[in-house]
Design a protein around this motif. Sequence first.
Motif, PDB file in Angstrom:
ATOM      1  N   GLY A 179       1.340  11.289   3.456  1.00  0.00           N
ATOM      2  CA  GLY A 179      -0.151  10.268   3.139  1.00  0.00           C
ATOM      3  C   GLY A 179      -0.002   8.928   3.945  1.00  0.00           C
ATOM      4  N   HIS A 180       0.790   8.782   4.924  1.00  0.00           N
ATOM      5  CA  HIS A 180       1.251   7.446   5.379  1.00  0.00           C
ATOM      6  C   HIS A 180       1.258   7.597   6.916  1.00  0.00           C
ATOM      7  CE1 HIS A 180       2.934   3.508   4.511  1.00  0.00           C
ATOM      8  NE2 HIS A 180       3.892   3.624   5.000  1.00  0.00           N
ATOM      9  N   GLY A 181       0.554   8.622   7.480  1.00  0.00           N
ATOM     10  CA  GLY A 181       0.524   8.820   8.915  1.00  0.00           C
ATOM     11  C   GLY A 181      -0.138   7.697   9.875  1.00  0.00           C
ATOM     12  N   MET A 182      -0.905   6.930   9.336  1.00  0.00           N
ATOM     13  CA  MET A 182      -1.475   6.009  10.305  1.00  0.00           C
ATOM     14  C   MET A 182      -0.212   4.854  10.766  1.00  0.00           C
ATOM     15  SD  MET A 182      -4.170   6.903  11.226  1.00  0.00           S
ATOM     16  CE  MET A 182      -4.608   5.558  12.434  1.00  0.00           C
ATOM     17  N   VAL A 183       0.976   4.815  10.007  1.00  0.00           N
ATOM     18  CA  VAL A 183       2.176   4.145  10.357  1.00  0.00           C
ATOM     19  C   VAL A 183       3.338   4.758  10.634  1.00  0.00           C
ATOM     20  CG1 VAL A 183       1.292   2.062   9.088  1.00  0.00           C
ATOM     21  CG2 VAL A 183       2.533   3.701   7.728  1.00  0.00           C
ATOM     22  N   LEU A 184       2.883   6.311  10.886  1.00  0.00           N
ATOM     23  CA  LEU A 184       3.944   7.032  11.340  1.00  0.00           C
ATOM     24  C   LEU A 184       3.840   7.965  12.565  1.00  0.00           C
ATOM     25  CD1 LEU A 184       5.445   8.051   7.759  1.00  0.00           C
ATOM     26  CD2 LEU A 184       6.734   6.774   9.253  1.00  0.00           C
ATOM     27  N   CYS A 185       2.511   8.516  12.826  1.00  0.00           N
ATOM     28  CA  CYS A 185       2.316   9.496  13.527  1.00  0.00           C
ATOM     29  C   CYS A 185       2.706   8.966  14.825  1.00  0.00           C
ATOM     30  CB  CYS A 185       0.922   9.962  13.330  1.00  0.00           C
ATOM     31  SG  CYS A 185       0.419  10.668  11.840  1.00  0.00           S
ATOM     32  N   TRP A 186       2.225   7.812  15.437  1.00  0.00           N
ATOM     33  CA  TRP A 186       2.237   7.620  16.769  1.00  0.00           C
ATOM     34  C   TRP A 186       3.744   7.168  16.987  1.00  0.00           C
ATOM     35  CZ3 TRP A 186      -1.609   7.354  19.965  1.00  0.00           C
ATOM     36  CH2 TRP A 186      -1.419   6.736  21.251  1.00  0.00           C
ATOM     37  N   LYS A 242      -1.355   0.265   7.394  1.00  0.00           N
ATOM     38  CA  LYS A 242      -0.556  -0.636   6.456  1.00  0.00           C
ATOM     39  C   LYS A 242       0.432   0.039   5.984  1.00  0.00           C
ATOM     40  CE  LYS A 242      -1.418  -2.579   1.767  1.00  0.00           C
ATOM     41  NZ  LYS A 242      -2.461  -3.008   0.953  1.00  0.00           N
ATOM     42  N   ALA A 243       1.719  -0.780   6.517  1.00  0.00           N
ATOM     43  CA  ALA A 243       3.034  -0.123   6.062  1.00  0.00           C
ATOM     44  C   ALA A 243       3.701  -0.152   4.808  1.00  0.00           C
ATOM     45  CB  ALA A 243       3.840  -0.761   7.109  1.00  0.00           C
ATOM     46  N   ALA A 244       3.243  -1.332   4.182  1.00  0.00           N
ATOM     47  CA  ALA A 244       4.073  -1.444   2.881  1.00  0.00           C
ATOM     48  C   ALA A 244       5.423  -1.253   2.652  1.00  0.00           C
ATOM     49  CB  ALA A 244       3.185  -0.769   1.700  1.00  0.00           C
ATOM     50  N   SER A 245       6.149  -1.790   3.737  1.00  0.00           N
ATOM     51  CA  SER A 245       7.749  -1.333   3.782  1.00  0.00           C
ATOM     52  C   SER A 245       8.395  -1.682   2.703  1.00  0.00           C
ATOM     53  CB  SER A 245       8.107  -1.767   5.117  1.00  0.00           C
ATOM     54  OG  SER A 245       7.592  -1.238   6.290  1.00  0.00           O
ATOM     55  N   ASN A 260       4.639   0.949  14.802  1.00  0.00           N
ATOM     56  CA  ASN A 260       3.701   1.967  14.867  1.00  0.00           C
ATOM     57  C   ASN A 260       2.431   1.185  14.820  1.00  0.00           C
ATOM     58  OD1 ASN A 260       3.480   5.113  14.356  1.00  0.00           O
ATOM     59  ND2 ASN A 260       1.681   4.102  13.751  1.00  0.00           N
ATOM     60  N   ILE A 261       2.091   0.530  13.895  1.00  0.00           N
ATOM     61  CA  ILE A 261       1.003  -0.404  13.441  1.00  0.00           C
ATOM     62  C   ILE A 261       0.633  -1.225  14.979  1.00  0.00           C
ATOM     63  CG2 ILE A 261      -0.367  -2.084  12.305  1.00  0.00           C
ATOM     64  CD1 ILE A 261       1.158  -1.191  10.092  1.00  0.00           C
ATOM     65  N   LEU A 262       1.625  -1.865  15.373  1.00  0.00           N
ATOM     66  CA  LEU A 262       1.348  -2.913  16.623  1.00  0.00           C
ATOM     67  C   LEU A 262       0.959  -1.966  17.752  1.00  0.00           C
ATOM     68  CD1 LEU A 262       4.179  -5.520  16.006  1.00  0.00           C
ATOM     69  CD2 LEU A 262       1.657  -5.420  15.414  1.00  0.00           C
ATOM     70  N   TRP A 292      16.019   3.304  17.832  1.00  0.00           N
ATOM     71  CA  TRP A 292      14.739   3.075  16.982  1.00  0.00           C
ATOM     72  C   TRP A 292      14.472   4.038  16.040  1.00  0.00           C
ATOM     73  CZ3 TRP A 292      10.401   5.746  17.965  1.00  0.00           C
ATOM     74  CH2 TRP A 292      10.506   6.560  19.221  1.00  0.00           C
ATOM     75  N   PHE A 293      14.780   5.227  16.200  1.00  0.00           N
ATOM     76  CA  PHE A 293      14.140   6.388  15.612  1.00  0.00           C
ATOM     77  C   PHE A 293      15.066   6.852  14.626  1.00  0.00           C
ATOM     78  CE2 PHE A 293      12.984  10.753  14.729  1.00  0.00           C
ATOM     79  CZ  PHE A 293      11.645  10.523  14.332  1.00  0.00           C
ATOM     80  N   PRO A 294      14.661   6.797  13.169  1.00  0.00           N
ATOM     81  CA  PRO A 294      15.766   7.150  12.109  1.00  0.00           C
ATOM     82  C   PRO A 294      16.131   8.696  12.144  1.00  0.00           C
ATOM     83  CG  PRO A 294      13.763   6.086  11.376  1.00  0.00           C
ATOM     84  CD  PRO A 294      13.380   6.460  12.683  1.00  0.00           C
ATOM     85  N   ASP A 295      17.421   8.808  11.774  1.00  0.00           N
ATOM     86  CA  ASP A 295      17.940  10.315  11.377  1.00  0.00           C
ATOM     87  C   ASP A 295      17.408  10.813  10.619  1.00  0.00           C
ATOM     88  OD1 ASP A 295      19.740  10.231  13.649  1.00  0.00           O
ATOM     89  OD2 ASP A 295      21.549   9.489  12.813  1.00  0.00           O
ATOM     90  N   ALA A 296      16.897  10.176   9.488  1.00  0.00           N
ATOM     91  CA  ALA A 296      16.537  10.641   8.504  1.00  0.00           C
ATOM     92  C   ALA A 296      15.017  11.503   8.412  1.00  0.00           C
ATOM     93  CB  ALA A 296      16.075   9.511   7.205  1.00  0.00           C
ATOM     94  N   PHE A 297      14.301  11.145   9.801  1.00  0.00           N
ATOM     95  CA  PHE A 297      13.136  11.724  10.015  1.00  0.00           C
ATOM     96  C   PHE A 297      13.541  13.081  10.835  1.00  0.00           C
ATOM     97  CE2 PHE A 297      10.297   7.974  10.328  1.00  0.00           C
ATOM     98  CZ  PHE A 297      10.549   7.469   8.889  1.00  0.00           C
TER      99      PHE A 297
END
Length: 497
Positions: free
Chosen positions: A423-430, A89-92, A118-120, A451-456
Amino acid sequence: MDQRAKMPVSLPSANPTVSYWQDPPDAIADHRSTPDLPSSADTVIIGSGITGAAVAWNLLQSTNPGSIVMLEARQACSGATGRNGGHTKAASYRTFTHHVSTLGLAAAKQIARLELANILSVHAFARDHSIDCDLNPCQTIDVIYDPAQWDEAVASVCAMRDAFPSGEPEGQYELYSAEEVKERFHVHDGVYQGREEKVQGGVGYFAGSLSAYRFGVGVLRLCLGRGLNLQTGTPATVLEKKVDDGGGMWWEAKTPRGVIRAKRVVLATNGYTAAVWPRLQGVVVPLRGQVTVQRPGSRMPRRGCLPRTYSFIYDKGYEYMVPRPEGSRFAGDIVMGGGLVRAPDDGLLEFGTTDDAAVNDGISEYLKETAPRYFGPDWGEDDPEGRVRSEWTGIMGFSPDGFPLVGKVRGEEGLWASCSFQGHGMVLCWMCAKALVEMMEDRDGEQIIEWFPDAFRIAEERLALRFQGRLDAIPKTREPSAAERQMTSCVANSVWQ
């Protein structure tokens, strides 16, 4: 909080609480691909959760991946991946306007797109590779009790609808009035510590659930079939860089079973990262989370197999709820996690700890009463076998700015990391693992930048920031930026304002 962030991070506890998902453990839980620890490898991955598994999988897609050894301190996938609630669940919308204010609109959109992708991608991978993990793509509902957060949610949804026009999935949110929420989703106004908490409204959107543990071990099993050497019960206690007289460089990972050398090492260690690489002390701060599984009450619709997942959002905190789908083991069970800020000092003592061998008794009592409080008369009588079937804890990782840390560890050739998922790994890790392998394989060009954020990305200025806690629990007292005011101007004419 400064003192909690300075607490030395330990390796995983030897005897953790028993996770619902790991009872019983998978057949590969104690797997060792070779009886002895190899003396060397091309790549060593430390950590066997979803990040470590995804890094291994992406590396193994190369025509010449070299030898890959994965070190796991305990059983396979026994950390945060095997201990979370299984919520994809992203809750973006809850972070979108903040990202616009601090990073700009383009970066905010990029983060929202990555979270949905990530979810998809996880869902598609589970289907395409027939991983039996109780995959359940579904809708979700955020029930909001705090008036200020409801106003902010409406503004954020409006902003995302404007930012993602023409039916783009990232902007597809539904807003429900308080009356609609109570009528359609079986929830009620409640009382906590004598204070009434009234439903303000709800936000609906696409999400899903799965057994993250079974997904993780499923990916590991695929990697084992392609040559991964998995060594469980083998914690990396010390990581050292070595240089010979000729300038050759390698890493040595010391373990109780011996030393392994590698040209490159990946820290897939999330909340435990500073135990392996102490220079990240205070940069990746552990936070202990707590989860219960409750048998559904007698009046819960469809024997508790609700068709959607839930979050319950209040001042400074929230709970998430994942009903186990029909056809799964213990179908109808209610997975309920959260409750951090209901502990003394807003859960301060849960920061900095890696002790998942114990639970917080105050959070236990709170979570036990949570589902009946939210569902009120729609809960009914408790199951004759008792309300709580299982309870456990797990260790998450948090950074000072609220973003993952992905990339080469600064100044350390051959040392890479993907950790600190808030705590948001299921929508970030993959997707972070995919990006990390692109960087490791020298494909860090225009394609990944799109597609990949510089902030990460790991950057020196990020490592110098002061840790303040879980950022979504810190009240926002700043004035909205001009960009935010422009994006949310449509709220003034909204029936929800």
